[in-house]
Every structure is written in structure tokens, then in C-alpha cells.
Design a protein around this motif. Sequence first.
Motif, PDB file in Angstrom:
ATOM      1  N   ALA A 106      -2.641   2.904   6.059  1.00 43.26           N
ATOM      2  CA  ALA A 106      -1.173   2.877   6.228  1.00 43.26           C
ATOM      3  C   ALA A 106      -0.738   3.768   6.300  1.00 43.26           C
ATOM      4  O   ALA A 106       1.188   3.060   7.113  1.00 43.26           O
ATOM      5  CB  ALA A 106      -1.520   2.744   4.356  1.00 43.26           C
ATOM      6  N   ALA A 107      -0.576   4.912   5.621  1.00 38.83           N
ATOM      7  CA  ALA A 107       0.390   6.304   5.649  1.00 38.83           C
ATOM      8  C   ALA A 107       0.407   6.310   7.418  1.00 38.83           C
ATOM      9  O   ALA A 107       1.757   6.815   8.267  1.00 38.83           O
ATOM     10  CB  ALA A 107      -0.170   7.416   5.010  1.00 38.83           C
ATOM     11  N   GLN A 165      -9.505   2.920  -1.992  1.00 36.11           N
ATOM     12  CA  GLN A 165      -8.004   3.252  -1.531  1.00 36.11           C
ATOM     13  C   GLN A 165      -7.615   4.307  -0.806  1.00 36.11           C
ATOM     14  O   GLN A 165      -6.427   4.168  -0.253  1.00 36.11           O
ATOM     15  CB  GLN A 165      -8.004   2.943  -3.333  1.00 36.11           C
ATOM     16  CG  GLN A 165      -6.189   3.376  -3.364  1.00 36.11           C
ATOM     17  CD  GLN A 165      -5.785   3.482  -4.791  1.00 36.11           C
ATOM     18  OE1 GLN A 165      -6.617   4.034  -5.962  1.00 36.11           O
ATOM     19  NE2 GLN A 165      -4.611   3.111  -5.164  1.00 36.11           N
ATOM     20  N   ARG A 166      -8.768   5.231  -1.004  1.00 33.42           N
ATOM     21  CA  ARG A 166      -7.770   6.639  -0.186  1.00 33.42           C
ATOM     22  C   ARG A 166      -7.637   6.572   1.299  1.00 33.42           C
ATOM     23  O   ARG A 166      -7.436   6.888   1.984  1.00 33.42           O
ATOM     24  CB  ARG A 166      -8.628   7.685  -0.499  1.00 33.42           C
ATOM     25  CG  ARG A 166      -8.916   8.621   0.012  1.00 33.42           C
ATOM     26  CD  ARG A 166      -9.781   9.754   0.019  1.00 33.42           C
ATOM     27  NE  ARG A 166     -10.563  10.119  -1.225  1.00 33.42           N
ATOM     28  CZ  ARG A 166     -10.550  10.699  -2.506  1.00 33.42           C
ATOM     29  NH1 ARG A 166      -9.205  10.647  -2.870  1.00 33.42           N
ATOM     30  NH2 ARG A 166     -11.461  10.001  -3.241  1.00 33.42           N
ATOM     31  N   GLN A 176       3.604   6.616  -3.688  1.00 32.31           N
ATOM     32  CA  GLN A 176       1.553   6.465  -2.883  1.00 32.31           C
ATOM     33  C   GLN A 176       1.721   8.008  -2.504  1.00 32.31           C
ATOM     34  O   GLN A 176       0.547   8.573  -1.804  1.00 32.31           O
ATOM     35  CB  GLN A 176       1.791   5.489  -2.496  1.00 32.31           C
ATOM     36  CG  GLN A 176       2.087   4.276  -2.603  1.00 32.31           C
ATOM     37  CD  GLN A 176       2.814   3.549  -3.395  1.00 32.31           C
ATOM     38  OE1 GLN A 176       4.003   3.606  -2.207  1.00 32.31           O
ATOM     39  NE2 GLN A 176       3.462   2.796  -3.672  1.00 32.31           N
ATOM     40  N   LEU A 177       2.821   8.688  -1.697  1.00 29.57           N
ATOM     41  CA  LEU A 177       2.215   9.234  -0.859  1.00 29.57           C
ATOM     42  C   LEU A 177       2.679  10.576  -1.167  1.00 29.57           C
ATOM     43  O   LEU A 177       4.196  11.353  -1.388  1.00 29.57           O
ATOM     44  CB  LEU A 177       2.988   9.385   0.651  1.00 29.57           C
ATOM     45  CG  LEU A 177       2.232   8.343   1.331  1.00 29.57           C
ATOM     46  CD1 LEU A 177       3.076   8.163   2.670  1.00 29.57           C
ATOM     47  CD2 LEU A 177       0.793   8.718   1.069  1.00 29.57           C
ATOM     48  N   VAL A 227       0.937  -1.276   0.261  1.00 29.52           N
ATOM     49  CA  VAL A 227      -0.254  -0.042   0.163  1.00 29.52           C
ATOM     50  C   VAL A 227       0.746   1.680  -0.264  1.00 29.52           C
ATOM     51  O   VAL A 227       0.671   2.241  -0.911  1.00 29.52           O
ATOM     52  CB  VAL A 227      -0.974   0.561   1.239  1.00 29.52           C
ATOM     53  CG1 VAL A 227      -1.778   1.384   1.408  1.00 29.52           C
ATOM     54  CG2 VAL A 227      -1.287  -1.199   1.126  1.00 29.52           C
ATOM     55  N   CYS A 228       1.859   1.699   0.926  1.00 30.34           N
ATOM     56  CA  CYS A 228       2.738   2.173   1.075  1.00 30.34           C
ATOM     57  C   CYS A 228       4.016   1.540   1.643  1.00 30.34           C
ATOM     58  O   CYS A 228       3.954   0.630   1.638  1.00 30.34           O
ATOM     59  CB  CYS A 228       2.291   3.420   1.784  1.00 30.34           C
ATOM     60  SG  CYS A 228       2.151   3.611   3.734  1.00 30.34           S
ATOM     61  N   LEU A 250      -4.619   8.589  -5.375  1.00 28.04           N
ATOM     62  CA  LEU A 250      -3.405   9.151  -5.212  1.00 28.04           C
ATOM     63  C   LEU A 250      -2.622  10.371  -5.549  1.00 28.04           C
ATOM     64  O   LEU A 250      -3.621  10.839  -6.669  1.00 28.04           O
ATOM     65  CB  LEU A 250      -2.492   7.739  -5.590  1.00 28.04           C
ATOM     66  CG  LEU A 250      -2.847   6.489  -5.276  1.00 28.04           C
ATOM     67  CD1 LEU A 250      -1.969   4.960  -5.740  1.00 28.04           C
ATOM     68  CD2 LEU A 250      -1.917   6.631  -3.647  1.00 28.04           C
ATOM     69  N   PRO A 251      -1.805  10.766  -4.853  1.00 28.04           N
ATOM     70  CA  PRO A 251      -1.396  10.624  -3.857  1.00 28.04           C
ATOM     71  C   PRO A 251      -1.823  10.918  -2.558  1.00 28.04           C
ATOM     72  O   PRO A 251      -2.604  11.641  -2.962  1.00 28.04           O
ATOM     73  CB  PRO A 251       0.353  11.315  -3.574  1.00 28.04           C
ATOM     74  CG  PRO A 251      -0.612  12.641  -4.848  1.00 28.04           C
ATOM     75  CD  PRO A 251      -1.120  12.132  -5.272  1.00 28.04           C
ATOM     76  N   GLY A 252      -1.831   9.717  -1.501  1.00 25.21           N
ATOM     77  CA  GLY A 252      -2.481   9.768  -0.707  1.00 25.21           C
ATOM     78  C   GLY A 252      -1.575  11.217   0.468  1.00 25.21           C
ATOM     79  O   GLY A 252      -0.530  11.378   0.185  1.00 25.21           O
ATOM     80  N   VAL A 295      -4.924   4.069   2.149  1.00 17.97           N
ATOM     81  CA  VAL A 295      -3.377   4.492   1.668  1.00 17.97           C
ATOM     82  C   VAL A 295      -3.275   5.742   3.059  1.00 17.97           C
ATOM     83  O   VAL A 295      -2.462   5.501   3.700  1.00 17.97           O
ATOM     84  CB  VAL A 295      -3.759   4.950   0.141  1.00 17.97           C
ATOM     85  CG1 VAL A 295      -2.127   6.412   0.606  1.00 17.97           C
ATOM     86  CG2 VAL A 295      -3.800   4.338  -0.458  1.00 17.97           C
TER      87      VAL A 295
END
Length: 303
Positions: A70-71, A63-64, A115-116, A47-48, A99-101, A67
Motif C-alpha cells: 500500500a505504501a 499485514q506487513r 501507519q508509516l 491501509v495507509c 506497524l509502522p511500515g 502495508v
Amino acid sequence: MIDVTSDLFGDLLRLPDGLFTRQDAVRAGVRDRVIAAAVHRRLIVRVCRGVYTSPGPLSVDEQRHLVARAALRSYEDAVLVGAPAVAAHGIPLFEVPALPGDIARPIVREARTAQLRIRPLRHASVETDWGPATDLPTSLLQLTMDHGIPAGIASIDAALHTGATDTDALQAALGEIAAWPHSSRARCAIAWSDGRAESLGESVTRAILRGAGYRVDSQVRIADGDGVVVARVDMGIEGTHVLLEFDGKVKYTDGGPDALFREKKREDRIRSLGYVVIRVTWADLFHAERIVRAVRDALAAAA
């Protein structure tokens, strides 16, 4: 060959949000090369940085959320900002990619991963169901600066409509970011916002028309010659008989043919009073020129 089975990650994938970190895997006795092999075979997906989950289709909103969580799992000092922060506060978004988160951390310069987008932390955080995030007014303005005025207005309207924030709080937040790049987008979005809007589609339609130079009134009440209100429509061009209804919410879907018949009778009644009604669909929102042209033609025909 490394022995990798889906059962190997079963307990890890039962952790909160279906996410596990590299550290979780190592503590469970799973080595890095096994994780890498499982990613290669798509038994798990990354995920990241250092955070994994099971594969499978996800909506943009899902997904948002994944992420964002996960961040926060990957960076213990992270705070959600911008679009994921707005979503964490329970406010809907209009066509904002997952994305990006966006997160903030106590760093000096902005950094990016695949991803971030990681920004310097400049605001205090509040707790949400997703985890720590900037307050809602600040999050809404960051969203607008990142993704543009229509997306910003859509979420600002929704927040105003539910009472989650108010114009004073938005103006106060604007004062703190007035010198930031693209802050003019936030200033414009506040000026054009209207908490009377009842859907994202209405908000974006109004943003398109305001951008084209039209003044728009929301939730217009239509009265007959005796002053009896016969209908309320989504919006109208101020000082004219041109009205717009947004069909994306499909007001009559659950009512079947009877509801559709009532809607037609209602619109016939409005037209009989001398009004022009323009129907806007979700697809039209991605072709702003269609909406502007329809209004321009209706005004010319009424002149």
C-alpha cells in the motif's frame, strides 16, 4: 443517506494485492464521501493514506506485506527499508511488529503517518517481489538498529544460512552507516551472527546468552569414547558440557510417538556421556532470565 454497498467496491478490490487507491476509486466514479461512508461501515478499511482494502483478519506477516504494498502504491517514489525490506527479500523476522511500515523517499527529514515511518532516501534500491527495497545487507542493519540485537541476529543468521548475503557484504554496509544512531547494535549483531543456526529460536537463544557474557558454539557434534559422532545439538557453552536444544521448531512433530521415543533415546545417550542438556522453548525467548538462570545453574552443578 449515502447508498453504499459492498458490491460497489468489488471491481476495485480485485486490483493487484486486493488494494485500491483513492484515484482508482475516483476513476471508477466513486466519490470521496462514498469512500468515507464505506470505511465507517467497515465495508472497506484504510491501509495507509489513500489506499484501501477489504476487511478481515491478517497475520503480522500478511499485514506487513499489505502495508508495504500500500505504501508503494501511495508513494510512487518510495522504497522499502528496514523490516519490510528484509521481508521483501524473503528473510524471516523475529517478533517484529507490522506497524509502522518503513519506507524511504527523497525527503529531507523523517516524517510519520499513522501507519508509516517515512525516512530520507539514502541508498539505492533493488527490485524484490514486493517492489523496490534497499539491498539486503543494508536492510538487515536497519532492522537491527530499529528493533534491537536479538531481532537483528535472527534475520542476519537466516540470511547467512541461506547464502542470501555474507559477512563481507554486511561489513561493507556497516561502513556506510557507522555514524548513524544505534549503529553499535548493527556492529554487535554482525559480530555475534552465525549462519550455522537453523531457526530463529536458535539465533535468539544464542543472542540472549552472548548478551549474558557466555560464548556459544552452534551445531555442536557429540562423540562417544571411540570418537563416533552420536548426535548434533543446536548449541553449547564453549569449554563446558552444557548444551542447549531449541524446541520451538519441534523436530519430531511429524514423526509421532516413534520420533518422540527416538528423541528421548538420543538425549539419554548424550546425557550418558556426561553432558547437561537444557531445553529452550519459544515462550522462554520472552523471558531471557529463564535461559540465563538455567545455564548458570547447570554450570554450577557441573563445577
